[in-house]
Design a protein around this motif. Structure first.
Motif, PDB file in Angstrom:
ATOM      1  N   MET B   1       0.845  -1.200   0.000  1.00 41.85           N
ATOM      2  CA  MET B   1       0.000   0.000   0.000  1.00 41.85           C
ATOM      3  C   MET B   1       0.885   1.256   0.000  1.00 41.85           C
ATOM      4  O   MET B   1       1.827   1.356   0.779  1.00 41.85           O
ATOM      5  N   ALA B   2       0.618   2.156  -0.882  1.00 33.51           N
ATOM      6  CA  ALA B   2       1.438   3.373  -0.954  1.00 33.51           C
ATOM      7  C   ALA B   2       1.047   4.336   0.160  1.00 33.51           C
ATOM      8  O   ALA B   2      -0.118   4.451   0.507  1.00 33.51           O
ATOM      9  N   MET B   3       2.062   4.946   0.717  1.00 31.50           N
ATOM     10  CA  MET B   3       1.775   5.897   1.800  1.00 31.50           C
ATOM     11  C   MET B   3       1.408   7.261   1.206  1.00 31.50           C
ATOM     12  O   MET B   3       2.005   7.713   0.239  1.00 31.50           O
ATOM     13  N   GLN B   4       0.417   7.836   1.781  1.00 34.02           N
ATOM     14  CA  GLN B   4       0.021   9.164   1.299  1.00 34.02           C
ATOM     15  C   GLN B   4       0.676  10.233   2.156  1.00 34.02           C
ATOM     16  O   GLN B   4       0.597  10.181   3.378  1.00 34.02           O
ATOM     17  N   LEU B   5       1.364  11.114   1.529  1.00 28.44           N
ATOM     18  CA  LEU B   5       2.006  12.196   2.266  1.00 28.44           C
ATOM     19  C   LEU B   5       1.054  13.379   2.361  1.00 28.44           C
ATOM     20  O   LEU B   5       0.475  13.808   1.366  1.00 28.44           O
ATOM     21  N   VAL B   6       0.893  13.826   3.542  1.00 27.41           N
ATOM     22  CA  VAL B   6       0.022  14.990   3.748  1.00 27.41           C
ATOM     23  C   VAL B   6       0.874  16.132   4.239  1.00 27.41           C
ATOM     24  O   VAL B   6       1.626  15.984   5.203  1.00 27.41           O
ATOM     25  N   HIS B   7       0.812  17.247   3.559  1.00 22.78           N
ATOM     26  CA  HIS B   7       1.620  18.392   3.967  1.00 22.78           C
ATOM     27  C   HIS B   7       0.880  19.172   5.047  1.00 22.78           C
ATOM     28  O   HIS B   7      -0.161  19.759   4.811  1.00 22.78           O
ATOM     29  N   VAL B   8       1.428  19.110   6.239  1.00 23.46           N
ATOM     30  CA  VAL B   8       0.797  19.831   7.346  1.00 23.46           C
ATOM     31  C   VAL B   8       1.545  21.123   7.570  1.00 23.46           C
ATOM     32  O   VAL B   8       2.743  21.114   7.825  1.00 23.46           O
ATOM     33  N   ARG B   9       0.853  22.208   7.416  1.00 25.37           N
ATOM     34  CA  ARG B   9       1.470  23.506   7.688  1.00 25.37           C
ATOM     35  C   ARG B   9       0.782  24.134   8.876  1.00 25.37           C
ATOM     36  O   ARG B   9      -0.368  23.832   9.166  1.00 25.37           O
ATOM     37  N   ARG B  10       1.494  25.009   9.540  1.00 26.14           N
ATOM     38  CA  ARG B  10       0.863  25.722  10.646  1.00 26.14           C
ATOM     39  C   ARG B  10      -0.305  26.555  10.124  1.00 26.14           C
ATOM     40  O   ARG B  10      -0.225  27.105   9.023  1.00 26.14           O
ATOM     41  N   ALA B  11      -1.330  26.661  10.929  1.00 25.55           N
ATOM     42  CA  ALA B  11      -2.447  27.521  10.552  1.00 25.55           C
ATOM     43  C   ALA B  11      -1.945  28.951  10.457  1.00 25.55           C
ATOM     44  O   ALA B  11      -1.144  29.378  11.281  1.00 25.55           O
ATOM     45  N   PRO B  12      -2.360  29.675   9.421  1.00 20.74           N
ATOM     46  CA  PRO B  12      -1.880  31.057   9.309  1.00 20.74           C
ATOM     47  C   PRO B  12      -2.317  31.880  10.496  1.00 20.74           C
ATOM     48  O   PRO B  12      -3.424  31.710  10.992  1.00 20.74           O
ATOM     49  N   GLN B  13      -1.417  32.732  10.953  1.00 17.17           N
ATOM     50  CA  GLN B  13      -1.754  33.586  12.082  1.00 17.17           C
ATOM     51  C   GLN B  13      -2.688  34.681  11.610  1.00 17.17           C
ATOM     52  O   GLN B  13      -2.745  34.995  10.418  1.00 17.17           O
ATOM     53  N   GLU B  14      -3.373  35.241  12.573  1.00 16.35           N
ATOM     54  CA  GLU B  14      -4.289  36.328  12.243  1.00 16.35           C
ATOM     55  C   GLU B  14      -3.523  37.451  11.575  1.00 16.35           C
ATOM     56  O   GLU B  14      -2.441  37.819  11.989  1.00 16.35           O
ATOM     57  N   GLY B  15      -4.109  37.953  10.496  1.00 18.83           N
ATOM     58  CA  GLY B  15      -3.462  39.079   9.828  1.00 18.83           C
ATOM     59  C   GLY B  15      -2.480  38.665   8.766  1.00 18.83           C
ATOM     60  O   GLY B  15      -1.855  39.504   8.150  1.00 18.83           O
ATOM     61  N   THR B  16      -2.295  37.363   8.519  1.00 19.84           N
ATOM     62  CA  THR B  16      -1.332  36.934   7.507  1.00 19.84           C
ATOM     63  C   THR B  16      -2.035  36.115   6.432  1.00 19.84           C
ATOM     64  O   THR B  16      -1.531  35.092   6.011  1.00 19.84           O
ATOM     65  N   THR B  17      -3.172  36.554   6.002  1.00 20.35           N
ATOM     66  CA  THR B  17      -3.943  35.741   5.075  1.00 20.35           C
ATOM     67  C   THR B  17      -3.816  36.198   3.627  1.00 20.35           C
ATOM     68  O   THR B  17      -4.489  35.677   2.770  1.00 20.35           O
ATOM     69  N   ILE B  18      -2.933  37.162   3.384  1.00 25.32           N
ATOM     70  CA  ILE B  18      -2.797  37.626   1.994  1.00 25.32           C
ATOM     71  C   ILE B  18      -2.008  36.595   1.199  1.00 25.32           C
ATOM     72  O   ILE B  18      -0.961  36.138   1.627  1.00 25.32           O
ATOM     73  N   GLU B  19      -2.527  36.230   0.037  1.00 32.83           N
ATOM     74  CA  GLU B  19      -1.839  35.281  -0.823  1.00 32.83           C
ATOM     75  C   GLU B  19      -0.619  35.959  -1.450  1.00 32.83           C
ATOM     76  O   GLU B  19      -0.645  37.172  -1.716  1.00 32.83           O
ATOM     77  N   PRO B  20       0.441  35.161  -1.739  1.00 33.57           N
ATOM     78  CA  PRO B  20       1.643  35.755  -2.332  1.00 33.57           C
ATOM     79  C   PRO B  20       1.361  36.534  -3.606  1.00 33.57           C
ATOM     80  O   PRO B  20       1.930  37.595  -3.855  1.00 33.57           O
ATOM     81  N   ARG B  21       0.440  36.003  -4.460  1.00 39.29           N
ATOM     82  CA  ARG B  21       0.143  36.675  -5.717  1.00 39.29           C
ATOM     83  C   ARG B  21      -0.454  38.065  -5.445  1.00 39.29           C
ATOM     84  O   ARG B  21      -0.123  39.040  -6.082  1.00 39.29           O
ATOM     85  N   ASP B  22      -1.369  38.085  -4.447  1.00 35.38           N
ATOM     86  CA  ASP B  22      -1.983  39.371  -4.097  1.00 35.38           C
ATOM     87  C   ASP B  22      -0.945  40.343  -3.545  1.00 35.38           C
ATOM     88  O   ASP B  22      -1.025  41.542  -3.782  1.00 35.38           O
ATOM     89  N   GLU B  23       0.000  39.774  -2.806  1.00 35.53           N
ATOM     90  CA  GLU B  23       1.040  40.638  -2.236  1.00 35.53           C
ATOM     91  C   GLU B  23       1.844  41.309  -3.333  1.00 35.53           C
ATOM     92  O   GLU B  23       2.180  42.480  -3.229  1.00 35.53           O
ATOM     93  N   ARG B  24       2.156  40.555  -4.372  1.00 35.49           N
ATOM     94  CA  ARG B  24       2.900  41.161  -5.480  1.00 35.49           C
ATOM     95  C   ARG B  24       2.094  42.281  -6.113  1.00 35.49           C
ATOM     96  O   ARG B  24       2.630  43.331  -6.470  1.00 35.49           O
TER      97      ARG B  24
END
Lengths: 179, 218
Positions: B1-24
């Protein structure tokens, strides 16, 4: 029960040590270590520095503190912008040229008015009074004491009093000022 | 059975929700003189920059001061911003450089504080295999503050970005302005120095097996 992820621990830790994990693998490892105490203990046994990955993220600023912070930054940029505008006005060659032309035009106007004819445009001149004739004694130390206030920003000229009780006159001159 | 990798990232902190594209996009607007766009960039990045500087400098007040300076520098240098780089990379580069300057200017004070922490904390916890796991996150942070005084400014920058901010080596290289191989070199050195310092000053947090293995190897 031992999870499938626990079996990959050795491999992931070894490649982590060489900084060869993909972003997905790294996220997976962090997530697993956060939830599996046995693997977390084993990982720390192998590399105690992993402890620091558990360091708390600093508390985010409160809404009020963030508001104050943003206002502070915007106020600082506004001040910097005003300063820059002033600097630009000083340095702008067009303005300097305009000022020179204006000055030249004024001088030419005065000159033409004076020589305009019949002496009608003659400019009254102030009466010149020689200090020696009036008996005014000029002390030898009347030469202005000059103090430079760093670089080419400002110079202080101090004229000491000539008689007791007379006030000392001080001029602060901005060398960058356009006249 | 192949293992599924799940990318776990920290939840974004308040005030840091701007996407990189929007930032540019916002950065481009700010570059053209849009003050609202700049204000939005500052609002969106305040928490992440202050948190990063807090880890770099170990002091909240210093972190806020340097963060303000960072945004001021960003504003001053917007005309030079190259949109082919992520805005956050450019921002962290400026913040990192200013943090290094701040660390250099206060060097001795930080070391003194770190030493005093060892005196206070020493002997409170008896050595036990679970000791490191029992530490609260805040205590871990303080242990890091105490141990990281042995790192050079650049080693600390790379370690914080890579291990604590969880940035990839490629991005760390862009922020620091060096090659990925150099980042790895700094990271290895930082880990080695921290390991030694942890063992020397906080042996209670180093598993015994590791201590004896290292001791035998030395």
């Amino acid at each position: 029960m031992r999870e499938l992820a626990c079996d990959r621990l050795d491999d992931l830790l070894a490649r982590r040590e060489e900084d060869r994990l993909t972003a997905a693998e790294e996220g997976f490892l962090r997530g697993h270590l956060a939830t599996c105490e046995a693997c977390a203990a084993e990982a720390l046994r192998r590399d105690p520095v992993l402890l620091f990955a558990r360091a708390a993220a600093p508390e985010p600023l409160s809404a009020e503190a963030r508001g104050r912070f943003v206002s502070g930054v915007l106020a600082a940029t506004a001040t910097a912008k005003a300063g820059r505008r002033l600097q630009r006005a000083h340095a702008r060659p067009v303005l300097r040229l305009a000022a020179s032309l204006l000055l030249a035009a004024s001088v030419a106007g005065v000159w033409l008015a004076r020589d305009g004819g019949d002496g009608a445009g003659e400019v009254p001149r102030p009466e010149l009074v020689a200090a020696a004739d009036e008996g005014i004694r000029t002390p030898p130390d009347v030469v202005p004491a000059v103090e430079d206030l760093g670089g080419d920003t400002a110079v202080v000229y101090q004229f000491p009093s000539t008689r007791p009780g007379e006030p000392t006159v001080v001029f602060v001159v901005d060398r960058n000022a356009d006249i | 059975m192949a293992m599924q990798l799940v990318h776990v990232r920290r939840a974004p902190q308040e005030g840091t929700t701007i996407e990189p594209r929007d930032e540019r996009h916002l950065a481009a607007l700010a570059k053209a003189g849009d003050e609202d766009a700049f204000a939005e960039l500052v609002r969106g990045r305040t928490d992440s920059v202050v948190a990063f500087l807090r880890r770099m400098l170990g002091d909240t007040e210093d972190a806020r001061d340097v963060a303000q300076l960072t945004f001021l520098r960003v504003w001053e240098n917007l005309p030079r911003y190259d949109p082919s780089y992520a805005f956050s990379t450019w921002l962290f580069r400026i913040a990192g450089n200013l943090a290094i300057d701040a660390l250099r200017s206060r060097g001795t004070r930080a070391r003194t504080l770190a030493e005093s922490f060892r005196v206070v904390q020493g002997g409170l916890l008896a050595a036990s295999p679970e000791a490191p796991l029992r530490l609260s996150q805040e205590e871990v942070r303080r242990v890091f503050e105490a141990c990281s005084s042995v790192l050079s400014e650049k080693q600390r920058l790379v370690f914080v970005l890579r291990e604590m901010e969880e940035k990839e080596s490629r991005e760390v290289a862009e922020i620091v302005g060096c090659r990925e191989s150099t980042v790895r070199n700094h990271l290895f050195q930082a880990r080695r120095l921290l390991r030694e310092e942890l063992k020397r000053r906080f042996p209670e947090y180093v598993p015994e097996s590791h201590r004896s293995a290292e001791g035998a190897g030395a």
